[in-house]
Design a protein around this motif. Structure first.
Motif, PDB file in Angstrom:
ATOM      1  N   LEU A 103      -2.126  15.138   9.620  1.00 31.15           N
ATOM      2  CA  LEU A 103      -3.004  14.374  10.515  1.00 31.15           C
ATOM      3  C   LEU A 103      -2.839  14.790  11.966  1.00 31.15           C
ATOM      4  CD1 LEU A 103      -2.710  10.697   9.182  1.00 31.15           C
ATOM      5  CD2 LEU A 103      -4.662  12.231   8.948  1.00 31.15           C
ATOM      6  N   SER A 104      -1.836  15.657  12.244  1.00 28.42           N
ATOM      7  CA  SER A 104      -1.594  15.903  13.661  1.00 28.42           C
ATOM      8  C   SER A 104      -2.674  16.760  14.275  1.00 28.42           C
ATOM      9  CB  SER A 104      -0.205  16.482  13.927  1.00 28.42           C
ATOM     10  OG  SER A 104       0.254  17.190  12.859  1.00 28.42           O
ATOM     11  N   SER A 105      -2.759  16.575  15.558  1.00 26.64           N
ATOM     12  CA  SER A 105      -3.802  17.232  16.330  1.00 26.64           C
ATOM     13  C   SER A 105      -3.683  18.749  16.143  1.00 26.64           C
ATOM     14  CB  SER A 105      -3.614  16.793  17.782  1.00 26.64           C
ATOM     15  OG  SER A 105      -3.869  17.826  18.655  1.00 26.64           O
ATOM     16  N   ASN A 149      -2.439   5.896  15.404  1.00 28.00           N
ATOM     17  CA  ASN A 149      -1.052   5.692  14.999  1.00 28.00           C
ATOM     18  C   ASN A 149      -0.058   5.899  16.138  1.00 28.00           C
ATOM     19  OD1 ASN A 149      -1.259   5.501  11.872  1.00 28.00           O
ATOM     20  ND2 ASN A 149      -2.524   7.282  12.389  1.00 28.00           N
ATOM     21  N   ALA A 207       0.813  -1.214   0.000  1.00 30.58           N
ATOM     22  CA  ALA A 207       0.000   0.000   0.000  1.00 30.58           C
ATOM     23  C   ALA A 207       0.847   1.266   0.000  1.00 30.58           C
ATOM     24  CB  ALA A 207      -0.911  -0.008   1.217  1.00 30.58           C
ATOM     25  N   THR A 262       2.224  13.031   8.220  1.00 25.39           N
ATOM     26  CA  THR A 262       2.195  13.098   9.679  1.00 25.39           C
ATOM     27  C   THR A 262       1.707  14.475  10.119  1.00 25.39           C
ATOM     28  OG1 THR A 262       4.053  11.573   9.723  1.00 25.39           O
ATOM     29  CG2 THR A 262       3.607  12.790  11.754  1.00 25.39           C
ATOM     30  N   ARG A 312      -7.735   4.568  12.330  1.00 24.81           N
ATOM     31  CA  ARG A 312      -6.398   4.140  12.720  1.00 24.81           C
ATOM     32  C   ARG A 312      -5.862   5.056  13.814  1.00 24.81           C
ATOM     33  NH1 ARG A 312      -3.058   2.986   7.174  1.00 24.81           N
ATOM     34  NH2 ARG A 312      -4.439   1.389   6.303  1.00 24.81           N
ATOM     35  N   PHE A 316       4.091   4.132  17.426  1.00 22.10           N
ATOM     36  CA  PHE A 316       5.109   3.096  17.245  1.00 22.10           C
ATOM     37  C   PHE A 316       5.299   2.310  18.533  1.00 22.10           C
ATOM     38  CE2 PHE A 316       6.336   6.032  13.864  1.00 22.10           C
ATOM     39  CZ  PHE A 316       6.623   5.147  12.830  1.00 22.10           C
ATOM     40  N   SER A 361       0.798   6.496   7.585  1.00 16.38           N
ATOM     41  CA  SER A 361       0.316   5.413   8.433  1.00 16.38           C
ATOM     42  C   SER A 361       0.677   4.043   7.829  1.00 16.38           C
ATOM     43  CB  SER A 361      -1.194   5.571   8.596  1.00 16.38           C
ATOM     44  OG  SER A 361      -1.743   4.502   9.308  1.00 16.38           O
ATOM     45  N   ASN A 362       0.456   3.894   6.521  1.00 20.08           N
ATOM     46  CA  ASN A 362       0.754   2.610   5.866  1.00 20.08           C
ATOM     47  C   ASN A 362       2.227   2.227   5.999  1.00 20.08           C
ATOM     48  OD1 ASN A 362      -1.792   1.926   4.905  1.00 20.08           O
ATOM     49  ND2 ASN A 362      -1.551   3.129   3.032  1.00 20.08           N
ATOM     50  N   SER A 396      -4.126   3.825   0.549  1.00 21.18           N
ATOM     51  CA  SER A 396      -5.119   2.769   0.398  1.00 21.18           C
ATOM     52  C   SER A 396      -6.406   3.185  -0.296  1.00 21.18           C
ATOM     53  CB  SER A 396      -5.460   2.206   1.774  1.00 21.18           C
ATOM     54  OG  SER A 396      -4.282   1.949   2.492  1.00 21.18           O
ATOM     55  N   TYR A 408      -5.667  18.582  11.701  1.00 18.29           N
ATOM     56  CA  TYR A 408      -6.507  17.610  11.027  1.00 18.29           C
ATOM     57  C   TYR A 408      -7.690  18.272  10.306  1.00 18.29           C
ATOM     58  CZ  TYR A 408      -9.372  13.420  10.406  1.00 18.29           C
ATOM     59  OH  TYR A 408     -10.123  12.415   9.875  1.00 18.29           O
ATOM     60  N   PHE A 450      -7.353   8.782  11.902  1.00 19.46           N
ATOM     61  CA  PHE A 450      -8.076   9.092  10.668  1.00 19.46           C
ATOM     62  C   PHE A 450      -8.821   7.836  10.235  1.00 19.46           C
ATOM     63  CE2 PHE A 450      -5.708   7.162   7.047  1.00 19.46           C
ATOM     64  CZ  PHE A 450      -4.594   6.681   7.720  1.00 19.46           C
ATOM     65  N   ALA A 470      -1.078  11.412   3.914  1.00 21.57           N
ATOM     66  CA  ALA A 470      -1.665  11.068   5.214  1.00 21.57           C
ATOM     67  C   ALA A 470      -1.772   9.545   5.333  1.00 21.57           C
ATOM     68  CB  ALA A 470      -3.033  11.717   5.376  1.00 21.57           C
ATOM     69  N   GLU A 471      -2.361   8.932   4.321  1.00 19.86           N
ATOM     70  CA  GLU A 471      -2.519   7.477   4.360  1.00 19.86           C
ATOM     71  C   GLU A 471      -1.153   6.795   4.322  1.00 19.86           C
ATOM     72  OE1 GLU A 471      -5.352   6.231   1.388  1.00 19.86           O
ATOM     73  OE2 GLU A 471      -6.909   7.534   2.204  1.00 19.86           O
ATOM     74  N   TYR A 506      -6.759  17.516   6.557  1.00 21.57           N
ATOM     75  CA  TYR A 506      -7.327  16.232   6.142  1.00 21.57           C
ATOM     76  C   TYR A 506      -8.837  16.320   5.920  1.00 21.57           C
ATOM     77  CZ  TYR A 506      -8.018  11.266   5.681  1.00 21.57           C
ATOM     78  OH  TYR A 506      -8.352  10.042   5.188  1.00 21.57           O
ATOM     79  N   ARG A 507      -9.536  16.915   6.879  1.00 24.08           N
ATOM     80  CA  ARG A 507     -10.991  16.977   6.748  1.00 24.08           C
ATOM     81  C   ARG A 507     -11.401  17.834   5.543  1.00 24.08           C
ATOM     82  NH1 ARG A 507     -14.218  15.219  10.859  1.00 24.08           N
ATOM     83  NH2 ARG A 507     -12.840  15.834  12.546  1.00 24.08           N
ATOM     84  N   PRO A 509       2.453  -4.323  15.347  1.00 22.85           N
ATOM     85  CA  PRO A 509       3.235  -4.505  14.117  1.00 22.85           C
ATOM     86  C   PRO A 509       2.859  -3.573  12.960  1.00 22.85           C
ATOM     87  CG  PRO A 509       1.922  -6.467  14.615  1.00 22.85           C
ATOM     88  CD  PRO A 509       1.777  -5.553  15.772  1.00 22.85           C
ATOM     89  N   ASN A 510       1.619  -3.127  12.897  1.00 27.01           N
ATOM     90  CA  ASN A 510       1.251  -2.212  11.812  1.00 27.01           C
ATOM     91  C   ASN A 510       1.773  -0.800  12.037  1.00 27.01           C
ATOM     92  OD1 ASN A 510      -0.236  -3.820  10.052  1.00 27.01           O
ATOM     93  ND2 ASN A 510      -2.103  -3.615  11.254  1.00 27.01           N
ATOM     94  N   ARG A 561      -2.938  10.832  15.816  1.00 32.21           N
ATOM     95  CA  ARG A 561      -3.238  11.093  14.413  1.00 32.21           C
ATOM     96  C   ARG A 561      -4.325  10.151  13.874  1.00 32.21           C
ATOM     97  NH1 ARG A 561       1.308   9.532  11.959  1.00 32.21           N
ATOM     98  NH2 ARG A 561       2.285   8.882  13.890  1.00 32.21           N
ATOM     99  N   ASP A 584       0.415  11.881  20.090  1.00 35.24           N
ATOM    100  CA  ASP A 584      -0.557  12.438  19.156  1.00 35.24           C
ATOM    101  C   ASP A 584      -0.892  11.287  18.221  1.00 35.24           C
ATOM    102  OD1 ASP A 584      -2.032  13.703  17.283  1.00 35.24           O
ATOM    103  OD2 ASP A 584      -0.571  15.264  16.822  1.00 35.24           O
ATOM    104  N   ALA A 626       4.208   2.945   8.464  1.00 33.65           N
ATOM    105  CA  ALA A 626       4.683   2.856   9.855  1.00 33.65           C
ATOM    106  C   ALA A 626       5.179   1.447  10.183  1.00 33.65           C
ATOM    107  CB  ALA A 626       3.567   3.258  10.814  1.00 33.65           C
ATOM    108  N   ARG A 627       4.681   0.458   9.434  1.00 39.60           N
ATOM    109  CA  ARG A 627       5.058  -0.928   9.739  1.00 39.60           C
ATOM    110  C   ARG A 627       6.527  -1.220   9.427  1.00 39.60           C
ATOM    111  NH1 ARG A 627       0.713  -3.886   6.658  1.00 39.60           N
ATOM    112  NH2 ARG A 627      -0.343  -1.939   7.155  1.00 39.60           N
TER     113      ARG A 627
END
Lengths: 489, 490
Positions: free
Chosen positions: A365-367, B83, A204, A362, B81, B85, A318-319, A207, A370, B283, A314-315, A374-375, B90-91, B281, B279, A321-322
């Motif tokens: 999406l931060s507080s 977010n 991804a 990042t 999600r 670490f 997060s995608n 997504s 957002y 969404f 934004a996506e 994003y919105r 794992p995600n 985040r 934070d 982060a793994r």
């Protein structure tokens, strides 16, 4: 087999008529790869052994009369489709040597159809880019001019198809990553409706925008390949549970009486003259075939790029982060502690464009930000989709350029992200709206570089745009042109 | 503890592990205690390109829980999600629900112990439940016995959780305890969660602040973590209230922070302040479409709801004529309630029914022995039918209450039926008037002095005579008959 522009249809016919065996065909392509890939760098991984084994199996299947139109066809996968036991890098150092223990659904379906997988093609790192220059595995060169980019992010697949290093390839498209490389390498590529093709096992990027699709020489081939990968997949909750039409059967219905919309917003400033006139010529072909060209407006086209560059990063933030150095993929040496493991593994494993987008994502999406980013971007996305909904009340398809210009030079826009992002100005809103879109060749510019045009369809109407494209390709021969590679082989 | 000048404002967040067979977004088993990382797959291990597929059963369990707490089920809810670490995630993100949770606007009624009356029970208080949402559990980091590294076990990663968030309606540590018990009992009744706090399948974080009595606005809250029993929840809240009051009274300020409870030291310490707070985040999760629940589905689930603790308690009071205390105790768990109902039914079948004696035997005698030996009601060596028959033997005067206790002890040891024990040991109550009369005469003869004293007005000596007769008959004589005969002869 010295032809670079063999199609799936032609190869499939020859295989069925036993004029050539799948093994012979596969060997021929492996030979071309050996001769040309070093210069073009379309492939990250070539898997000769598996390819030949699959070819043998395909021959047996053909002999039994159980072949599908894809059986024995040598193809390549963009290196973000997971292939069980075969390195899948996503163009990143982060996944160097990563061998997934599973196949992507697209991979599985093509294997089941009997296709022969030659290898994995180069791409912008994590599909982030429009030139394949962000790959950790070196730049891919455009077969039409080795000093130019093949587009991106599916640049390796596009170059491989254009140079005849495979008959067809898979690509993925988040903001234009199938269509833009298809345009600048002179091939035909289709991004299906969001949800038409399973994303399972497709690494991804963003997504809600990612969609896999075929990159081929012709609309006819695109229909064949789409047929074998499309359809509901229980492993992807966003894949649509609807019937898949017979795309090939619907190709030859002609376009008499169809209304093709031409949005004024896509023919303004920034469009190269050669591209504009090529599309003007194409309009005549459509008109001669009985279609009606209608001027339309897509007023929110201008906000597509900023909207996209909020939602996609934004996506992605997060995608991605793994990839933390804990479970698989790149891990820095001798980390001091957990924090050090995270930051150095990611700093060293990711390239700068990926890091740029992770930071962008990042941030939005931060507080506290957002709502502002994003919105609002989600609202803008809805407005962009509404533009199309309204347009499709009066037209059957939309015609635009695929890109503002033809292939640019390697390095030309590498350090100017905004210029790079503008390469996708005509394709990005199609992803935001989730619509099917395809690019097909419609001429050459003064430098003998291919020009592509884009057809955008109603939701789920891949058949409609394929039929328009096929009609066009029956009247023209731009799609059968191949670059002259005799000088480098 | 806080003084009367202050009052608590408490809200609880409960994480209840759902009793589904597979994880929330993949087919891996949720069985507890398997070899590390044996219950994992590419989806719950966060491999590239794989996608979540929602477990329908988990959704059903959450809806049932939502209905049980009088909540509203959102016909369209959304996953999001969260977010951050951490190696056990794992995600790099937890799939949860954020802006649109599946359940909203619920409540439960708890019974207060303060001012409670055994017969009528305590005053009721309504505790609001803001929301219930679904999310995945994280894995476990293992640090013990490893030098210079940590190990990660992902078996628990992806196990479905319900997060049940209360309104800040709780005012005392006792109320917090009662609320937890109520929720735990509900999820157990529904089979949605085993409610085991020690094993961590039912976890609670407490948001605690205090304010001056009569003050309307809330004080600054601290979030308490690592509360692994109801007792610890209550103790940690008490400690936190005292800590905050001391701070305020000495001119200090409460800061918003997360504090970790240390149950051995009986105190908490700061884990992270507001500045260090993540934070997340949040969404909307793009890999999952909005969750649509139809009215039909809700109605189908509603139709299959079991009798819930409050309703069962009410029915026990009405049907069996029990007091509030006994009814509450016996309906504390479904299995205990079922056990009692079988006992009561067996007694009734045997002839005369006496639900109160039956209740007493279950709630007092049986539970005492079970608790003493740490045996679960399901594994009680005394079956409900056997206990019912024992109670029947008491009611029809076959044995006395005293003998019954002896028989019960043997039943608990051997699991044998009471009739068999009574017969084998010859413990039947002697109700033959002639036989008892003979013993009475013997006793009166032997204790002529006491007889005289009794007749002179020392009537308290009646008990002495009864005791002597019972002793002589080895407790088998019917106490009622012994009393009657003695009175007559004296």
């Amino acid at each position: 087999m010295e032809r670079a522009n063999l199609t799936i249809k032609e190869a499939s016919d020859q295989l069925k008529e036993r004029k050539i065996s799948a093994v012979e065909l596969t060997r021929a392509y492996l030979g071309r790869i050996n001769a040309l890939n070093e210069k073009i760098n379309a492939y990250v991984t070539v898997d000769e052994q598996s390819a030949l084994k699959a070819a043998e199996a395909a021959d047996a299947r053909i002999a039994k009369g159980e072949a599908t139109p894809m059986t024995g066809i040598p193809i390549a996968h963009k290196d973000l489709f997971c292939t069980e036991g075969v390195q899948t890098t996503c163009g990143s150092r982060m996944l160097k040597g990563f061998k997934p223990p599973y196949d992507a659904t697209v991979t599985t379906r093509l294997k089941e159809s009997g296709a022969v997988i030659l290898g994995k093609t180069n791409m912008d790192e994590f599909a982030m880019g429009s030139s394949t220059e962000t790959s950790y595995y070196g730049v891919t060169r455009n077969p039409w001019d080795l000093e130019r980019i093949p587009g991106g992010s599916s640049g390796g697949s596009a170059a491989a198809v254009a140079a005849g290093l495979c008959v067809a390839a898979t690509g993925t498209d988040t903001g234009g990553s199938i269509r833009q490389p298809a345009a600048v390498t002179g091939i035909t590529g289709l991004k299906p409706t969001y949800g038409r093709v399973s994303r399972y096992g497709m690494i991804a990027f963003a997504s809600s925008l990612d969609q896999g699709g075929p990159m081929c020489r012709t609309a006819e081939d695109t229909a064949i390949m789409l047929q074998s990968i499309a359809g509901h997949d229980a492993k992807d909750s966003t894949s649509l549970n609807i019937e898949t039409p017979d795309f090939s059967a619907l190709l030859n219905k002609g376009i008499k009486g169809l209304k093709i919309g031409v949005p004024t917003e896509c023919f303004g400033e920034g469009l190269e003259d050669d591209v504009r006139s090529a599309i003007d010529e194409a309009k005549k072909v459509f008109a001669d075939a009985g279609a009606e060209l209608v001027t339309i407006s897509l007023p929110y086209t201008g906000v597509a790029i900023p909207t996209y560059y909020i939602i996609a990063p934004a996506e992605a933030s997060s995608n991605l982060a793994r990839y933390d150095g804990v479970k698989f993929g790149y891990r820095c040496e001798n980390p001091n502690d957990l924090q050090d493991l995270y930051s150095r593994s990611r700093a060293e494993g990711f390239g700068s464009e990926v890091k740029r987008r992770i930071m962008l994502g990042t941030y939005v999406l931060s507080s506290g930000y957002y709502d502002a980013y994003y919105r609002r971007a989600q609202k803008a996305r809805r407005l962009i989709a509404n533009d199309f909904t309204k347009a499709f009340e009066s037209v059957d398809a939309v015609l635009t350029p695929t890109t503002p210009g033809t292939a640019f030079k390697l390095g030309e826009k590498k350090d100017d992200p905004v210029q790079m992002y503008l390469s996708d100005i005509y394709t990005i809103n199609v992803n935001l709206a989730g619509l099917p879109g395809m690019s097909l060749p419609c001429g050459f510019d003064g430098n003998n570089l291919p020009i592509g045009m884009q057809l955008i369809g109603k939701p789920l109407d891949e058949a409609g745009i394929l039929r328009i494209a096929h009609t066009y390709q029956k009247e023209t021969d731009w799609h059968s042109k191949a670059p002259d590679l005799s000088g480098i082989a | 503890m806080i003084s009367d000048n202050y009052e608590y404002v408490i809200g609880l967040e409960i994480h209840a592990q759902m009793l589904t067979r597979s994880k929330l977004f993949c087919g891996c088993s949720t069985q507890f205690g398997a070899t590390a990382n044996s219950q994992t797959c590419p989806v719950c291990s966060g491999f590239p390109g794989v996608l979540p597929v929602l477990n329908r059963e988990a959704v059903n369990m959450t809806i049932r829980t939502g209905l049980a707490i009088n909540g509203q089920v959102r016909l369209m809810s959304e996953f999001a999600r969260k977010n951050y670490f951490y190696p056990d995630l794992p995600n790099g993100y937890q799939i949860s629900q954020f802006e649109l949770p599946i359940i909203e606007h619920g409540h439960v009624n708890i019974e207060l112990t303060k001012g409670a009356d055994k017969k009528k029970g305590g005053p009721m208080k309504r505790i609001g439940i803001t929301r219930i949402h679904m999310e995945v559990d994280a894995g476990k980091n293992i640090h013990e016995g490893i030098v210079g590294a940590s190990w990660v076990d992902l078996n628990r990663t992806g196990v479905p959780l319900m997060e049940i968030v209360s309104e800040p309606d709780i005012r005392t540590p006792e109320e917090a305890g009662e609320y937890l018990k109520k929720i735990r009992s509900i999820v157990r009744y529904l089979g949605a969660c085993d409610g085991n706090m020690e094993q961590g399948s039912f976890r609670c974080d407490a948001n605690v602040s205090i304010r001056r009595t009569g003050q309307a606005e809330f004080g600054t809250r601290a979030e308490l973590k690592n509360l692994n029993s109801i007792r610890n929840v209550m103790r940690a809240i008490e400690y936190e209230g005292g800590r905050q009051e001391d701070l305020l009274e000495s001119g200090g300020k409460v800061i918003q922070e997360t504090r970790l409870w240390d149950p051995t030291k009986n105190e908490s310490r700061s884990m992270r302040g507001k500045e260090e707070a993540h934070d997340y985040r949040y969404f909307p999760e793009p890999d999952l479409p909005p969750l649509i629940v139809t009215e039909e589905r809700i109605e189908q689930l509603r139709a299959k709801m079991p009798e819930l603790p409050d309703d069962k308690k009410e029915r026990f009071r009405e049907q069996y004529g029990l007091n509030a205390y006994d009814a509450g105790l016996l309906t504390g768990s479904q299995r205990l309630a079922n056990y009692y109902e079988t006992v009561a039914e067996t007694v009734t079948k045997a002839g005369k029914s006496d639900n109160k004696i039956a209740a007493n035997w279950v709630a007092v005698e049986l539970l005492a022995l079970l608790n003493k030996n740490s045996i679960d009601i399901d594994k009680s060596p005394v079956s409900a039918v056997n206990l019912g028959n024992l109670v029947a033997l008491i009611i029809n005067n076959t044995i006395s209450g005293k003998i019954a206790k002896e028989v019960f002890a043997i039943m608990f040891e051997t699991g044998e039926a009471p009739g068999k024990i009574v017969k084998e040991k010859g413990l039947e109550q002697v109700t033959d008037t002639g036989a008892i009369e003979a013993e009475v005469d013997q006793v009166l003869k032997k204790h002529a002095k006491e007889v005289e004293a009794y007749r002179d007005g020392k009537t308290k000596l009646l008990g002495f005579f009864v005791g002597q007769v019972m002793k002589a008959t080895k407790g088998k004589a019917s106490p009622k008959m012994v009393n009657e005969l003695l009175r007559k002869k004296l």
